[in-house]
Design a protein around this motif. Structure first.
Motif, mmCIF file in Angstrom:
data_model
loop_
_atom_site.group_PDB
_atom_site.id
_atom_site.type_symbol
_atom_site.label_atom_id
_atom_site.label_comp_id
_atom_site.label_asym_id
_atom_site.label_seq_id
_atom_site.Cartn_x
_atom_site.Cartn_y
_atom_site.Cartn_z
ATOM 1 N N ALA A 102 -45.508 61.199 -11.555
ATOM 2 C CA ALA A 102 -46.116 59.928 -11.479
ATOM 3 C C ALA A 102 -47.400 59.994 -11.988
ATOM 4 C CB ALA A 102 -45.989 59.349 -10.238
ATOM 5 N N GLN A 103 -48.102 61.036 -11.344
ATOM 6 C CA GLN A 103 -49.615 61.214 -11.984
ATOM 7 C C GLN A 103 -49.974 61.556 -13.169
ATOM 8 O OE1 GLN A 103 -51.583 63.160 -8.759
ATOM 9 N NE2 GLN A 103 -51.208 61.407 -7.167
ATOM 10 N N PHE A 104 -48.925 62.724 -13.875
ATOM 11 C CA PHE A 104 -49.638 63.312 -14.806
ATOM 12 C C PHE A 104 -48.722 63.356 -16.216
ATOM 13 C CE2 PHE A 104 -51.039 65.381 -11.017
ATOM 14 C CZ PHE A 104 -52.592 65.505 -11.365
ATOM 15 N N GLN A 116 -44.306 51.112 -29.006
ATOM 16 C CA GLN A 116 -42.911 50.891 -29.752
ATOM 17 C C GLN A 116 -42.186 49.596 -29.262
ATOM 18 O OE1 GLN A 116 -40.005 53.819 -30.970
ATOM 19 N NE2 GLN A 116 -41.546 55.357 -31.000
ATOM 20 N N TYR A 117 -42.379 49.581 -27.734
ATOM 21 C CA TYR A 117 -41.677 48.223 -27.032
ATOM 22 C C TYR A 117 -42.554 47.766 -25.807
ATOM 23 C CZ TYR A 117 -37.732 51.284 -28.578
ATOM 24 O OH TYR A 117 -36.856 51.848 -29.379
ATOM 25 N N PRO A 118 -43.533 46.836 -26.569
ATOM 26 C CA PRO A 118 -44.618 46.328 -25.928
ATOM 27 C C PRO A 118 -44.214 45.260 -24.835
ATOM 28 C CG PRO A 118 -44.480 45.468 -28.006
ATOM 29 C CD PRO A 118 -43.505 46.631 -28.055
ATOM 30 N N ARG A 119 -43.086 44.756 -25.097
ATOM 31 C CA ARG A 119 -42.658 43.849 -23.997
ATOM 32 C C ARG A 119 -41.771 44.245 -22.895
ATOM 33 N NH1 ARG A 119 -40.032 39.160 -27.466
ATOM 34 N NH2 ARG A 119 -40.589 37.774 -25.658
ATOM 35 N N ILE A 120 -41.935 45.637 -22.723
ATOM 36 C CA ILE A 120 -41.338 46.235 -21.592
ATOM 37 C C ILE A 120 -42.277 46.575 -20.430
ATOM 38 C CG2 ILE A 120 -39.692 48.309 -20.491
ATOM 39 C CD1 ILE A 120 -38.353 48.131 -23.358
ATOM 40 N N VAL A 121 -42.096 46.172 -19.068
ATOM 41 C CA VAL A 121 -42.895 46.271 -18.237
ATOM 42 C C VAL A 121 -42.333 47.304 -17.175
ATOM 43 C CG1 VAL A 121 -44.349 45.242 -16.187
ATOM 44 C CG2 VAL A 121 -43.938 44.118 -18.576
ATOM 45 N N PHE A 122 -43.333 48.363 -16.707
ATOM 46 C CA PHE A 122 -42.869 49.575 -15.673
ATOM 47 C C PHE A 122 -43.414 49.101 -14.581
ATOM 48 C CE2 PHE A 122 -42.113 51.208 -19.856
ATOM 49 C CZ PHE A 122 -41.108 52.236 -19.693
ATOM 50 N N HIS A 123 -42.771 49.502 -13.311
ATOM 51 C CA HIS A 123 -43.211 49.551 -12.037
ATOM 52 C C HIS A 123 -43.165 50.926 -11.447
ATOM 53 C CE1 HIS A 123 -43.278 45.042 -11.834
ATOM 54 N NE2 HIS A 123 -42.348 45.236 -12.381
ATOM 55 N N ILE A 124 -44.030 51.813 -11.295
ATOM 56 C CA ILE A 124 -44.076 53.017 -11.002
ATOM 57 C C ILE A 124 -44.435 53.094 -9.482
ATOM 58 C CG2 ILE A 124 -44.842 55.316 -11.429
ATOM 59 C CD1 ILE A 124 -43.650 53.918 -13.708
ATOM 60 N N HIS A 125 -43.396 53.798 -8.863
ATOM 61 C CA HIS A 125 -43.605 53.978 -7.311
ATOM 62 C C HIS A 125 -43.762 55.632 -6.980
ATOM 63 C CE1 HIS A 125 -42.728 49.732 -6.168
ATOM 64 N NE2 HIS A 125 -42.035 49.787 -7.552
ATOM 65 N N GLN A 126 -44.397 56.116 -6.058
ATOM 66 C CA GLN A 126 -44.379 57.831 -5.927
ATOM 67 C C GLN A 126 -43.951 57.913 -4.811
ATOM 68 O OE1 GLN A 126 -48.361 59.394 -7.148
ATOM 69 N NE2 GLN A 126 -48.019 60.612 -5.159
ATOM 70 N N ALA A 127 -43.446 59.010 -4.587
ATOM 71 C CA ALA A 127 -42.815 59.750 -3.222
ATOM 72 C C ALA A 127 -42.403 60.939 -3.451
ATOM 73 C CB ALA A 127 -41.513 58.839 -2.888
ATOM 74 N N GLY A 128 -42.327 61.758 -2.372
ATOM 75 C CA GLY A 128 -42.061 63.228 -2.457
ATOM 76 C C GLY A 128 -40.718 63.263 -2.986
ATOM 77 N N SER A 129 -40.253 64.596 -3.531
ATOM 78 C CA SER A 129 -38.980 64.640 -4.246
ATOM 79 C C SER A 129 -37.810 64.271 -3.327
ATOM 80 C CB SER A 129 -38.621 66.113 -4.655
ATOM 81 O OG SER A 129 -39.769 66.308 -5.815
ATOM 82 N N GLN A 130 -37.614 64.466 -2.312
ATOM 83 C CA GLN A 130 -36.658 64.234 -1.249
ATOM 84 C C GLN A 130 -36.368 62.747 -1.251
ATOM 85 O OE1 GLN A 130 -37.125 66.246 2.472
ATOM 86 N NE2 GLN A 130 -37.335 68.414 1.425
ATOM 87 N N GLN A 131 -37.588 62.221 -0.874
ATOM 88 C CA GLN A 131 -37.694 60.663 -0.705
ATOM 89 C C GLN A 131 -37.291 59.803 -2.124
ATOM 90 O OE1 GLN A 131 -40.323 62.588 0.531
ATOM 91 N NE2 GLN A 131 -39.380 62.464 2.347
ATOM 92 N N VAL A 132 -37.611 60.614 -3.328
ATOM 93 C CA VAL A 132 -37.238 59.895 -4.559
ATOM 94 C C VAL A 132 -35.435 59.888 -4.375
ATOM 95 C CG1 VAL A 132 -36.866 60.237 -6.843
ATOM 96 C CG2 VAL A 132 -38.910 60.840 -5.806
ATOM 97 N N VAL A 133 -34.875 60.853 -4.094
ATOM 98 C CA VAL A 133 -33.360 60.975 -4.202
ATOM 99 C C VAL A 133 -33.012 59.964 -2.975
ATOM 100 C CG1 VAL A 133 -31.285 62.195 -3.787
ATOM 101 C CG2 VAL A 133 -33.235 63.423 -4.893
ATOM 102 N N GLU A 134 -33.535 59.812 -2.141
ATOM 103 C CA GLU A 134 -33.023 58.959 -0.899
ATOM 104 C C GLU A 134 -33.139 57.530 -1.463
ATOM 105 O OE1 GLU A 134 -35.222 60.290 2.538
ATOM 106 O OE2 GLU A 134 -34.035 62.072 2.739
ATOM 107 N N GLY A 135 -34.287 57.521 -1.968
ATOM 108 C CA GLY A 135 -34.538 55.951 -2.521
ATOM 109 C C GLY A 135 -33.713 55.453 -3.728
ATOM 110 N N LEU A 136 -33.391 56.287 -4.589
ATOM 111 C CA LEU A 136 -32.779 56.083 -5.552
ATOM 112 C C LEU A 136 -31.224 55.514 -4.899
ATOM 113 C CD1 LEU A 136 -32.987 55.894 -8.639
ATOM 114 C CD2 LEU A 136 -32.062 58.042 -8.491
#
Length: 313
Positions: A102-104, A116-136
């Motif tokens: 997320a940071q680097f 290359q794709y200027p019309r695609i917008v990203f929403h980046i959220h940060q969490a610990g690895s365990q929380q990433v899997v649970e959130g996904l």
């Protein structure tokens, strides 16, 4: 059943809110509610649980959500295949990533991608690895990015970047490199140590690395715990102690002379960052373009391979 009804339903589940869904797909809240009611009447089952704080899918709603996303993705794929104008793709991608990517990693990748794709917008959220899997495994994020292995029959993984943990030391700390490499366990035990907090992939990899050196966390002189890499880098640069961090995270601090960085050579521990997403989801053209781009972004010989585990329930 109409596409607008499915779009409204998917948006409400993703944002856990009628009002947020209305804002994101440019419809009024009464229109969103009407679409959901019509869909529930047509299916003959309640799809959403409405509480005072949020909105959640019922079991029937969960089953419909996955199918609805696939239907919408197939619609977008059909439109894209006819138009064949990838640069004109527009849409949004949500990513829940652990700290290091997320940071680097993602700022660099997304900057290059959007050229290359200027019309695609990203929403980046940060969490610990365990929380990433649970959130996904929930419903708000298109992708997750983690630096540890993923053990879920419900997820697909795309490895895309090799990383290495490196030893970081305050600039002011004198180090006898020869002695350090000859007896690394003794060196680590003698120094004040800045430890990563629980729940992160870096913490898991660090403990495995220490274990290979015959060291347990209890043997270290831990002076502080931090829950993100940036804080650890800052603490070490201020002279608080030593630590292990991702090489990609240490680079900027090393270039500006704020810390000393040591690769452990034969003792080095490498890991792989993975893009993760739900197995049953059909990727939209926007999502598929991003996956393909990420697979090919790093020109260091990495070959991304899909790892699939079936029978997700």
């Amino acid at each position: 059943m109409e596409m607008k009804q499915l779009e409204a339903f998917v948006a409400v589940v993703q944002y856990n809110s009628f009002s947020k869904a209305a804002d994101m797909i440019y419809l009024s809240q009464p229109t969103i509610s009407a679409h959901i009611s019509s869909l529930e009447n047509e299916i003959g089952a309640q799809l959403l649980i409405r509480s005072t704080k949020a909105v959640y899918p019922t079991q029937t709603g969960k089953e419909l959500f996955h199918r609805a996303k696939s239907i919408l993705a197939l619609r977008d794929e059909a439109i894209s295949s006819v138009s064949r104008i990838d640069r004109e793709l527009m849409g949004e991608i949500s990513i829940l990533a652990s700290t290091v990517p997320a940071q680097f990693l993602l700022p660099e990748i997304i900057t290059a991608f959007q050229k290359q794709y200027p019309r695609i917008v990203f929403h980046i959220h940060q969490a610990g690895s365990q929380q990433v899997v649970e959130g996904l495994l929930g419903y708000r994020y298109d992708f997750g990015i983690v630096g540890t292995s993923v053990n879920s029959r419900c997820l697909l993984t795309v490895p895309f970047y090799h990383d290495r943990l490196v030893l970081i030391i305050p600039k002011s700390m004198p180090v006898n490199k020869g002695a350090m490499y000859r007896d690394l366990p003794a060196f680590l035990r003698q120094q004040p140590f800045v430890m990563r907090g629980d729940g992160s992939g870096t913490r898991v990899e660090m403990e495995q690395l220490l274990y290979k050196q015959g060291i347990s966390v209890q043997n270290l002189n831990i002076v502080a715990y931090f829950h993100d890499t940036q804080s650890i880098l800052s603490a070490v640069s201020q002279g608080m102690g030593i630590s292990f961090v991702s090489k990609v995270a240490a680079t900027a601090y090393e270039k500006t002379g704020q810390i000393k960085v040591y690769n452990l050579e034969q003792q080095a521990f490498t890991r792989q960052f993975h893009l993760v997403f739900k197995k049953e989801v059909v990727l939209s053209p926007v999502q598929r373009v991003f996956v393909t781009y990420l697979e090919n972004y790093f020109a260091n010989g990495n070959i991304a391979v899909y790892s699939e585990q079936r029978d997700c329930r």
